[in-house]
Scaffold this motif. Structure first.
Motif, short mmCIF file in Angstrom:
data_model
loop_
_atom_site.label_atom_id
_atom_site.label_comp_id
_atom_site.label_asym_id
_atom_site.label_seq_id
_atom_site.Cartn_x
_atom_site.Cartn_y
_atom_site.Cartn_z
N VAL A 40 0.87 -1.17 -0.01
CA VAL A 40 -0.01 -0.13 -0.08
C VAL A 40 0.84 1.32 -0.09
O VAL A 40 1.61 1.41 0.75
CB VAL A 40 -0.90 0.02 1.44
N LEU A 41 0.50 2.18 -0.62
CA LEU A 41 1.33 3.48 -0.93
C LEU A 41 0.44 4.68 -0.68
O LEU A 41 -0.85 4.64 -1.10
CB LEU A 41 1.71 3.71 -2.46
N VAL A 42 0.65 5.47 0.19
CA VAL A 42 -0.08 6.66 0.69
C VAL A 42 0.76 7.89 0.41
O VAL A 42 2.02 8.12 0.74
CB VAL A 42 -0.48 6.51 2.08
N HIS A 43 0.09 9.11 -0.25
CA HIS A 43 0.63 10.21 -0.33
C HIS A 43 0.12 11.19 0.65
O HIS A 43 -1.08 11.45 0.53
CB HIS A 43 0.94 10.66 -1.67
N ALA A 44 0.86 11.75 1.46
CA ALA A 44 0.09 12.80 2.43
C ALA A 44 0.97 13.72 2.95
O ALA A 44 2.19 13.75 2.71
CB ALA A 44 -0.33 11.76 3.75
N VAL A 45 0.61 14.75 3.97
CA VAL A 45 1.30 15.86 4.36
C VAL A 45 2.55 15.33 5.15
O VAL A 45 3.77 15.77 5.09
CB VAL A 45 0.52 16.79 5.02
N ASN A 46 2.17 14.39 6.15
CA ASN A 46 3.19 13.89 7.13
C ASN A 46 2.78 12.51 7.29
O ASN A 46 2.00 11.84 6.95
CB ASN A 46 3.37 14.63 8.52
N ARG A 47 3.81 11.53 7.96
CA ARG A 47 3.41 10.15 8.24
C ARG A 47 2.34 10.08 8.93
O ARG A 47 1.58 9.05 8.65
CB ARG A 47 4.71 9.66 8.93
N TYR A 63 0.69 0.38 11.69
CA TYR A 63 1.97 1.29 12.13
C TYR A 63 2.88 1.16 11.29
O TYR A 63 3.29 0.12 10.60
CB TYR A 63 2.01 0.37 13.63
N LEU A 64 3.74 2.29 11.62
CA LEU A 64 5.06 2.29 10.88
C LEU A 64 6.12 2.35 11.70
O LEU A 64 6.38 3.15 12.43
CB LEU A 64 5.18 3.36 9.75
N ARG A 65 6.70 1.03 11.90
CA ARG A 65 8.07 1.24 12.68
C ARG A 65 9.24 0.98 11.94
O ARG A 65 9.62 -0.34 11.37
CB ARG A 65 7.78 -0.18 13.54
N GLY A 66 10.12 2.13 11.89
CA GLY A 66 11.24 2.06 11.33
C GLY A 66 11.20 2.47 9.78
O GLY A 66 10.03 2.82 9.32
N ASN A 67 12.09 2.36 8.95
CA ASN A 67 12.01 2.60 7.58
C ASN A 67 12.82 1.48 6.82
O ASN A 67 13.69 1.80 5.95
CB ASN A 67 13.00 3.96 7.31
N THR A 68 12.52 0.30 6.93
CA THR A 68 13.28 -0.93 6.41
C THR A 68 12.92 -0.90 4.95
O THR A 68 13.69 -1.44 4.14
CB THR A 68 13.00 -2.06 7.10
N GLU A 69 11.51 -0.77 4.43
CA GLU A 69 11.28 -0.93 3.11
C GLU A 69 10.55 0.40 2.60
O GLU A 69 9.36 0.44 2.30
CB GLU A 69 10.32 -1.80 2.95
N PRO A 70 11.49 1.31 2.30
CA PRO A 70 10.91 2.70 1.83
C PRO A 70 10.49 2.35 0.36
O PRO A 70 10.76 1.73 -0.33
CB PRO A 70 12.11 3.56 1.76
N PRO A 71 9.71 3.52 -0.03
CA PRO A 71 9.06 3.21 -1.49
C PRO A 71 10.19 3.57 -2.39
O PRO A 71 11.20 4.27 -2.35
CB PRO A 71 8.16 4.28 -1.66
N THR A 72 9.97 2.57 -3.61
CA THR A 72 11.12 2.74 -4.57
C THR A 72 10.41 3.93 -5.62
O THR A 72 9.51 4.43 -5.50
CB THR A 72 10.93 1.57 -5.56
N PRO A 73 11.44 4.47 -6.44
CA PRO A 73 11.07 5.52 -7.45
C PRO A 73 9.71 5.42 -8.15
O PRO A 73 9.05 6.02 -8.42
CB PRO A 73 12.30 5.92 -8.25
N ASP A 74 9.77 4.06 -8.59
CA ASP A 74 8.50 3.87 -9.70
C ASP A 74 7.15 3.76 -8.63
O ASP A 74 6.33 3.95 -9.15
CB ASP A 74 8.77 2.29 -9.94
N GLU A 75 7.31 3.29 -7.18
CA GLU A 75 6.37 3.38 -6.31
C GLU A 75 5.82 4.95 -6.04
O GLU A 75 4.68 5.02 -6.06
CB GLU A 75 6.38 2.67 -5.16
N ILE A 76 6.92 5.62 -6.17
CA ILE A 76 6.68 7.18 -5.74
C ILE A 76 5.96 7.82 -6.77
O ILE A 76 4.66 8.54 -6.80
CB ILE A 76 7.91 7.82 -5.34
N THR A 77 6.23 7.30 -8.17
CA THR A 77 5.61 7.89 -9.43
C THR A 77 4.43 7.50 -9.61
O THR A 77 3.40 8.16 -9.91
CB THR A 77 6.54 7.53 -10.51
N ALA A 78 4.15 6.13 -9.04
CA ALA A 78 2.49 5.60 -9.38
C ALA A 78 1.63 6.34 -8.42
O ALA A 78 0.71 6.70 -8.83
CB ALA A 78 2.80 4.13 -8.94
N VAL A 79 2.01 6.69 -6.93
CA VAL A 79 1.07 7.10 -6.07
C VAL A 79 1.00 8.65 -6.21
O VAL A 79 -0.11 9.14 -6.09
CB VAL A 79 1.69 6.81 -4.76
#
Length: 116
Positions: A40-47, A63-79
């Protein structure tokens, strides 16, 4: 267990990516196999706002614990190119599967509740 991460964009907003168990487990997996995950990808003002958007849709234990799997550039473009700023796909490792609006994930549960 929720896995995921986030990235802050130059404009100050964030894109949060989470790997979650599929809520309705889909037709291809049993309720106890634990292998059916969605990305799941979410674009928002903050976490915090990104997680609130998911909780308001009924995904309460997010919940978001840590930053182990950040979005890839392709995922960022998609959202960023989706009008709702909230998309998902069934097989996170399959790059050929397209992204779906969140309504497509939550729709079956809504129809069952109306018919009951």
């Amino acid at each position: 267990m929720t896995r995921g991460g986030f990235i802050r964009l130059p404009g100050g907003s964030v894109v949060v990516a989470l790997s979650l168990p599929r809520p309705d487990h889909g037709p291809l997996c049993g309720p106890y196999d634990g292998g059916c995950r969605i990305r799941v990808l979410v674009h928002a003002v903050n976490r915090q706002r990104a997680l609130t958007r998911l909780r308001n849709l009924g995904l309460r234990a997010v919940y978001l614990r840590g930053n182990t799997e950040p979005p890839t550039p392709d995922e960022i473009t998609a959202v960023l190119h989706h009008p709702d700023g909230l998309v998902w796909r069934e097989a996170p490792e399959d790059e050929t599967e397209s992204w779906h609006p969140i309504r497509a994930l939550l729709r079956p549960a809504a129809h069952q509740a109306v018919g009951a």
